[in-house]
Motif scaffolding. Structure first.
Motif, PDB file in Angstrom:
ATOM      1  N   SER A   1       0.838  -1.197   0.000  1.00 50.50           N
ATOM      2  CA  SER A   1       0.000   0.000   0.000  1.00 50.50           C
ATOM      3  C   SER A   1       0.874   1.248   0.000  1.00 50.50           C
ATOM      4  CB  SER A   1      -0.943   0.030   1.205  1.00 50.50           C
ATOM      5  OG  SER A   1      -0.225   0.176   2.415  1.00 50.50           O
ATOM      6  N   VAL A   2       0.285   2.338  -0.484  1.00 48.56           N
ATOM      7  CA  VAL A   2       0.947   3.643  -0.499  1.00 48.56           C
ATOM      8  C   VAL A   2       0.028   4.643   0.181  1.00 48.56           C
ATOM      9  CG1 VAL A   2       1.941   5.468  -1.921  1.00 48.56           C
ATOM     10  CG2 VAL A   2       2.110   3.086  -2.682  1.00 48.56           C
ATOM     11  N   GLY A   3       0.569   5.370   1.151  1.00 46.11           N
ATOM     12  CA  GLY A   3      -0.212   6.381   1.855  1.00 46.11           C
ATOM     13  C   GLY A   3       0.368   7.769   1.656  1.00 46.11           C
ATOM     14  N   TYR A   4      -0.441   8.769   1.932  1.00 43.18           N
ATOM     15  CA  TYR A   4       0.007  10.151   1.771  1.00 43.18           C
ATOM     16  C   TYR A   4      -0.612  11.004   2.868  1.00 43.18           C
ATOM     17  CZ  TYR A   4       0.742  14.790  -0.232  1.00 43.18           C
ATOM     18  OH  TYR A   4       1.117  16.104  -0.423  1.00 43.18           O
ATOM     19  N   ALA A   5       0.206  11.866   3.474  1.00 46.27           N
ATOM     20  CA  ALA A   5      -0.287  12.748   4.544  1.00 46.27           C
ATOM     21  C   ALA A   5       0.395  14.103   4.450  1.00 46.27           C
ATOM     22  CB  ALA A   5      -0.025  12.120   5.910  1.00 46.27           C
ATOM     23  N   GLU A   6      -0.325  15.141   4.880  1.00 45.46           N
ATOM     24  CA  GLU A   6       0.193  16.503   4.892  1.00 45.46           C
ATOM     25  C   GLU A   6       0.061  17.083   6.304  1.00 45.46           C
ATOM     26  OE1 GLU A   6      -2.159  18.429   1.873  1.00 45.46           O
ATOM     27  OE2 GLU A   6      -0.722  17.928   0.305  1.00 45.46           O
ATOM     28  N   PRO A   7       0.975  16.736   7.201  1.00 50.17           N
ATOM     29  CA  PRO A   7       0.873  17.214   8.578  1.00 50.17           C
ATOM     30  C   PRO A   7       0.960  18.734   8.710  1.00 50.17           C
ATOM     31  CG  PRO A   7       2.396  15.365   8.416  1.00 50.17           C
ATOM     32  CD  PRO A   7       2.095  15.793   7.024  1.00 50.17           C
ATOM     33  N   ALA A   8       1.576  19.397   7.723  1.00 44.93           N
ATOM     34  CA  ALA A   8       1.731  20.852   7.787  1.00 44.93           C
ATOM     35  C   ALA A   8       0.861  21.558   6.748  1.00 44.93           C
ATOM     36  CB  ALA A   8       3.201  21.220   7.580  1.00 44.93           C
ATOM     37  N   LYS A   9      -0.256  20.960   6.392  1.00 44.91           N
ATOM     38  CA  LYS A   9      -1.096  21.489   5.320  1.00 44.91           C
ATOM     39  C   LYS A   9      -1.527  22.931   5.577  1.00 44.91           C
ATOM     40  CE  LYS A   9      -5.172  20.375   2.528  1.00 44.91           C
ATOM     41  NZ  LYS A   9      -6.237  19.372   2.270  1.00 44.91           N
ATOM     42  N   ASP A  10      -1.852  23.253   6.808  1.00 38.98           N
ATOM     43  CA  ASP A  10      -2.331  24.600   7.120  1.00 38.98           C
ATOM     44  C   ASP A  10      -1.226  25.649   7.051  1.00 38.98           C
ATOM     45  OD1 ASP A  10      -1.363  23.155   9.485  1.00 38.98           O
ATOM     46  OD2 ASP A  10      -1.820  24.997  10.573  1.00 38.98           O
ATOM     47  N   LEU A  11       0.028  25.202   6.936  1.00 41.83           N
ATOM     48  CA  LEU A  11       1.151  26.129   6.862  1.00 41.83           C
ATOM     49  C   LEU A  11       1.626  26.371   5.433  1.00 41.83           C
ATOM     50  CD1 LEU A  11       3.329  24.716   9.801  1.00 41.83           C
ATOM     51  CD2 LEU A  11       1.736  26.647   9.877  1.00 41.83           C
ATOM     52  N   LEU A  12       1.041  25.675   4.468  1.00 43.56           N
ATOM     53  CA  LEU A  12       1.532  25.758   3.095  1.00 43.56           C
ATOM     54  C   LEU A  12       1.322  27.148   2.515  1.00 43.56           C
ATOM     55  CD1 LEU A  12       0.240  22.362   1.661  1.00 43.56           C
ATOM     56  CD2 LEU A  12       2.581  22.939   2.333  1.00 43.56           C
ATOM     57  N   PRO A  13       2.351  27.692   1.839  1.00 43.86           N
ATOM     58  CA  PRO A  13       2.204  28.993   1.179  1.00 43.86           C
ATOM     59  C   PRO A  13       1.377  28.860  -0.092  1.00 43.86           C
ATOM     60  CG  PRO A  13       4.362  28.067   0.713  1.00 43.86           C
ATOM     61  CD  PRO A  13       3.704  27.126   1.695  1.00 43.86           C
ATOM     62  N   VAL A  14       0.999  29.998  -0.643  1.00 49.66           N
ATOM     63  CA  VAL A  14       0.262  30.003  -1.909  1.00 49.66           C
ATOM     64  C   VAL A  14       1.155  29.404  -2.980  1.00 49.66           C
ATOM     65  CG1 VAL A  14      -0.823  31.449  -3.671  1.00 49.66           C
ATOM     66  CG2 VAL A  14      -1.082  31.999  -1.243  1.00 49.66           C
ATOM     67  N   LYS A  15       0.586  28.540  -3.821  1.00 45.80           N
ATOM     68  CA  LYS A  15       1.362  27.856  -4.852  1.00 45.80           C
ATOM     69  C   LYS A  15       1.826  28.833  -5.928  1.00 45.80           C
ATOM     70  CE  LYS A  15      -0.742  23.304  -4.427  1.00 45.80           C
ATOM     71  NZ  LYS A  15      -1.515  22.243  -5.136  1.00 45.80           N
ATOM     72  N   ASN A  16       3.062  28.573  -6.404  1.00 48.89           N
ATOM     73  CA  ASN A  16       3.589  29.309  -7.553  1.00 48.89           C
ATOM     74  C   ASN A  16       3.344  28.454  -8.787  1.00 48.89           C
ATOM     75  OD1 ASN A  16       5.069  30.506  -9.565  1.00 48.89           O
ATOM     76  ND2 ASN A  16       6.892  30.832  -8.326  1.00 48.89           N
ATOM     77  N   THR A  17       2.433  28.862  -9.637  1.00 53.40           N
ATOM     78  CA  THR A  17       2.046  28.023 -10.777  1.00 53.40           C
ATOM     79  C   THR A  17       2.954  28.215 -11.990  1.00 53.40           C
ATOM     80  OG1 THR A  17       0.512  29.724 -11.555  1.00 53.40           O
ATOM     81  CG2 THR A  17      -0.371  28.023 -10.096  1.00 53.40           C
ATOM     82  N   LYS A  18       3.955  29.132 -11.916  1.00 57.57           N
ATOM     83  CA  LYS A  18       4.803  29.373 -13.072  1.00 57.57           C
ATOM     84  C   LYS A  18       5.894  28.314 -13.199  1.00 57.57           C
ATOM     85  CE  LYS A  18       5.913  33.642 -12.139  1.00 57.57           C
ATOM     86  NZ  LYS A  18       6.557  34.942 -12.313  1.00 57.57           N
ATOM     87  N   LYS A  19       6.319  27.697 -12.109  1.00 56.82           N
ATOM     88  CA  LYS A  19       7.382  26.696 -12.181  1.00 56.82           C
ATOM     89  C   LYS A  19       6.795  25.384 -12.666  1.00 56.82           C
ATOM     90  CE  LYS A  19      10.645  28.255  -8.665  1.00 56.82           C
ATOM     91  NZ  LYS A  19      11.274  27.902  -7.373  1.00 56.82           N
ATOM     92  N   PHE A  20       7.408  24.821 -13.691  1.00 54.41           N
ATOM     93  CA  PHE A  20       6.899  23.541 -14.122  1.00 54.41           C
ATOM     94  C   PHE A  20       7.998  22.583 -14.562  1.00 54.41           C
ATOM     95  CE2 PHE A  20       7.275  24.205 -18.734  1.00 54.41           C
ATOM     96  CZ  PHE A  20       7.323  25.573 -18.822  1.00 54.41           C
ATOM     97  N   VAL A  21       9.233  22.880 -14.228  1.00 59.82           N
ATOM     98  CA  VAL A  21      10.328  21.965 -14.507  1.00 59.82           C
ATOM     99  C   VAL A  21      11.097  21.712 -13.224  1.00 59.82           C
ATOM    100  CG1 VAL A  21      12.532  21.703 -15.691  1.00 59.82           C
ATOM    101  CG2 VAL A  21      10.604  22.637 -16.916  1.00 59.82           C
ATOM    102  N   GLY A  22      11.411  20.445 -12.964  1.00 57.02           N
ATOM    103  CA  GLY A  22      12.231  20.138 -11.802  1.00 57.02           C
ATOM    104  C   GLY A  22      11.406  19.906 -10.568  1.00 57.02           C
ATOM    105  N   GLY A  23      12.039  20.069  -9.415  1.00 60.02           N
ATOM    106  CA  GLY A  23      11.375  19.808  -8.144  1.00 60.02           C
ATOM    107  C   GLY A  23      11.807  20.823  -7.118  1.00 60.02           C
ATOM    108  N   ALA A  24      11.852  20.386  -5.860  1.00 57.70           N
ATOM    109  CA  ALA A  24      12.292  21.257  -4.789  1.00 57.70           C
ATOM    110  C   ALA A  24      12.491  20.448  -3.536  1.00 57.70           C
ATOM    111  CB  ALA A  24      11.274  22.361  -4.538  1.00 57.70           C
TER     112      ALA A  24
END
Length: 221
Positions: A198-221
């Motif tokens: 199985s594969v699970g996913y969680a976002e423990p810091a979801k409420d802290l996430l900044p507004v997404k930058n939609t201009k980046k679309f190559v690579g990661g971080a």
């Protein structure tokens, strides 16, 4: 009558690092000396609190500063010294050090367009298949070292998403805006023996996430 062998259950968590201090907005990739922002440190502490009751016995970090700083509060909670593993480092990217955007970044220069010629490989960075191999090798090492317990690896968005995509049978070329791998998130693989069940996913810091930058679309971080 012989009793059936008990198959041990092991969980390997892949955690993306927290937010990075990047006032110039460049694609930092593997460039050294990019550190967590204050918000990023808060994210790391949030995840440490989230996992402190888990049966984690083995920790692994990418060698980049932002990953090691994300690991610090987790290592403190468990009293463990993380292994530094080059296999879970950020993907190589030819746009490192540049702003990446159509109107205000590297794509203003037509000479950069050639780097985008093959999104299947991709032509601008480390081949996806190579990413999958090194990440799967690192996950397997962690599984063996934490056998019957849990391991946590701090890595980066693209390596985590690509190995998850390979494991779940998705095509590796993708729209980066649709990756399910937010800052300080946990992607968790549960093994029975050597097999992922199985594969699970969680976002423990979801409420802290900044507004997404939609201009980046190559690579990661």
């Amino acid at each position: 009558m012989e009793r059936a062998a008990v198959t041990e259950t092991t969980v390997v968590h892949l955690m993306r690092h927290g937010e990075v201090h990047n006032p110039t907005g460049v694609l930092y990739g593997r460039i050294p000396d990019f550190h967590l922002s204050e918000l990023g440190r808060t994210m790391a502490e949030r995840v440490a609190e989230h996992v402190k009751g888990r049966d984690i016995v083995h920790l692994v970090s990418s060698p980049l500063e932002r990953a090691q700083e994300t690991m610090e509060p987790i290592a403190k909670v468990f009293g463990l010294t993380p292994d530094i593993d080059e296999r879970v480092i950020e993907a190589a990217n030819l746009f490192e050090g540049k702003k990446f955007g159509v109107g205000d970044g590297a794509l203003r220069n037509p000479s950069a367009w050639w780097l985008l010629r093959n999104p299947i490989k991709p032509s601008w960075g480390e081949p996806y298949q190579q990413l999958v191999r090194r990440m799967r090798d690192a996950i397997e090492t962690a599984r063996q070292k934490a056998a019957g317990h849990e391991a946590l690896i701090v890595s980066h968005q693209l390596p985590i998403w690509i190995v998850r995509s390979a494991i779940e049978g998705r095509r590796l070329p993708h729209d980066p805006r649709k990756r399910q791998c937010s800052l300080a998130s946990l992607t968790s693989f549960t093994f029975h023996g050597e097999s992922i069940v199985s594969v699970g996913y969680a976002e423990p810091a979801k409420d802290l996430l900044p507004v997404k930058n939609t201009k980046k679309f190559v690579g990661g971080a």
